[in-house]
Design a protein around this motif. Structure first.
Motif, PDB file in Angstrom:
ATOM      1  N   PRO A   1      -8.172  22.929   8.946  1.00 21.94           N
ATOM      2  CA  PRO A   1      -9.201  23.698   8.256  1.00 21.94           C
ATOM      3  C   PRO A   1      -9.759  24.780   9.171  1.00 21.94           C
ATOM      4  CG  PRO A   1      -9.453  21.373   7.745  1.00 21.94           C
ATOM      5  CD  PRO A   1      -8.389  21.475   8.818  1.00 21.94           C
TER       6      PRO A   1
ATOM      7  N   GLU B   1     -18.336  21.448   6.246  1.00 23.89           N
ATOM      8  CA  GLU B   1     -17.164  21.331   5.388  1.00 23.89           C
ATOM      9  C   GLU B   1     -17.455  21.993   4.045  1.00 23.89           C
ATOM     10  OE1 GLU B   1     -16.066  17.272   5.020  1.00 23.89           O
ATOM     11  OE2 GLU B   1     -15.558  17.033   7.148  1.00 23.89           O
TER      12      GLU B   1
ATOM     13  N   THR C   1      -6.317  19.052  -0.341  1.00 19.56           N
ATOM     14  CA  THR C   1      -7.476  18.186  -0.161  1.00 19.56           C
ATOM     15  C   THR C   1      -8.755  18.841  -0.675  1.00 19.56           C
ATOM     16  OG1 THR C   1      -7.587  19.000   2.126  1.00 19.56           O
ATOM     17  CG2 THR C   1      -6.538  16.874   1.779  1.00 19.56           C
ATOM     18  N   THR C   2      -8.631  20.017  -1.256  1.00 17.53           N
ATOM     19  CA  THR C   2      -9.755  20.643  -1.944  1.00 17.53           C
ATOM     20  C   THR C   2     -10.293  19.687  -3.015  1.00 17.53           C
ATOM     21  OG1 THR C   2      -8.985  22.894  -1.536  1.00 17.53           O
ATOM     22  CG2 THR C   2     -10.351  22.573  -3.495  1.00 17.53           C
TER      23      THR C   2
ATOM     24  N   VAL D   1     -10.802  23.752   0.659  1.00 18.76           N
ATOM     25  CA  VAL D   1     -10.249  23.600   2.003  1.00 18.76           C
ATOM     26  C   VAL D   1      -9.234  24.712   2.236  1.00 18.76           C
ATOM     27  CG1 VAL D   1      -8.900  22.124   3.540  1.00 18.76           C
ATOM     28  CG2 VAL D   1     -10.608  21.109   2.002  1.00 18.76           C
TER      29      VAL D   1
END
Length: 266
Positions: free
Chosen positions: A239, A250, A195-196, A254
């Protein structure tokens, strides 16, 4: 890429090294210009990458404290990188003064720095070894570094697994350690998540392709597979910000963090 092409056999200042990039992001001086260039390109995509490096370090030390508070006195720090204060042995010994720590890395430059910085610290040793050869590593830990796997041990593998490609059997590596760890032992690890942000993955891919710093991004479910055979501790595989506190920012990169406990034999 074939494994042999990604294993450092000496010093190559023309290729980035993950430990040295991390050292630079944390404000260290043990890095080369190529490492600094990679770090700055990462920071150009997401300035919070430097903050994430600090989060990763804090997650590692959180795992060390957890293990020491549970009475674990043996720590295997795989992919330890260049020592930075506070280091694993310093945090562990605040709680367990007799803690034994083995600091492991496969890069000869990192190993040389660790030898120089840890020399003369009783019960703390450094070891040049490749995580992709776990059986050999376990044999040497027993014979050369007096790790007693019949007693609980904390295996710390933070910032490492995403540098192990799928064809290098990352899950088999963890399974090898799990099978020799005594009940009550802890596994502490991180894994770069799929999900980076795509722009971050593209940038790092261009900078690190075919180097020891090449990254394999994995899904949260794939990251959780490393805990097969362990009892899941804390919030699970999430995370790393969720391990450290509320309302932490954030980041485009990730990092999933997980901690597992080896259960009692059935």
């Amino acid at each position: 890429m074939p494994e042999a092409g990604r294993v450092p056999v000496g010093v190559d200042p023309s290729k980035p090294n993950a430990a040295r990039v991390f050292n630079y992001l944390l404000g260290g001086k043990d890095n080369y210009e190529v490492d600094q260039m990679v770090a700055h390109r990462m920071l150009a995509v997401d300035p919070a990458t430097r903050t994430l490096a600090w989060f990763s370090r804090q997650f590692l030390l959180h795992g060390v404290r957890m293990a020491a508070e549970q009475g674990i006195r043996q720590f295997i720090d795989i992919g330890a990188g260049i020592p930075i204060t506070p280091d694993v042995h310093e945090v562990a010994r605040e709680i367990e003064p007799a803690a034994r720590v083995v600091s492991i890395d496969y890069d000869p430059v990192v190993h040389a720095h660790a030898n120089a910085l840890l020399a003369g610290t009783p019960g703390v040793t450094s070891m040049l070894a490749d995580v992709r050869a776990p059986v050999e590593m376990i044999v040497r830990l027993r014979s050369d570094h007096a790790i007693d796997f019949s007693q609980p041990v904390a295996v710390l593998i933070v910032g490492v697994l995403h540098f192990v490609m799928d064809d290098e059997d990352p899950y088999g590596i963890i399974a090898r350690f799990r099978d020799v760890m005594a009940p009550g032992s802890l596994l502490v690890y991180t894994q770069a998540g799929s999900t980076t942000a795509p722009e971050f993955m593209a940038r790092t891919g261009m900078d690190t392709d075919n180097s020891p710093a090449q990254v394999a991004y994995r899904t949260q479910e794939q990251a959780a597979r490393f805990l097969d055979g362990f009892e899941v501790v804390g919030p699970g595989v999430t995370p790393i910000q969720q391990w450290l506190g509320d309302d932490l920012p954030e980041t485009k990169l990730v990092l999933f963090g997980g901690i597992g406990r080896k259960p009692e034999d059935p």
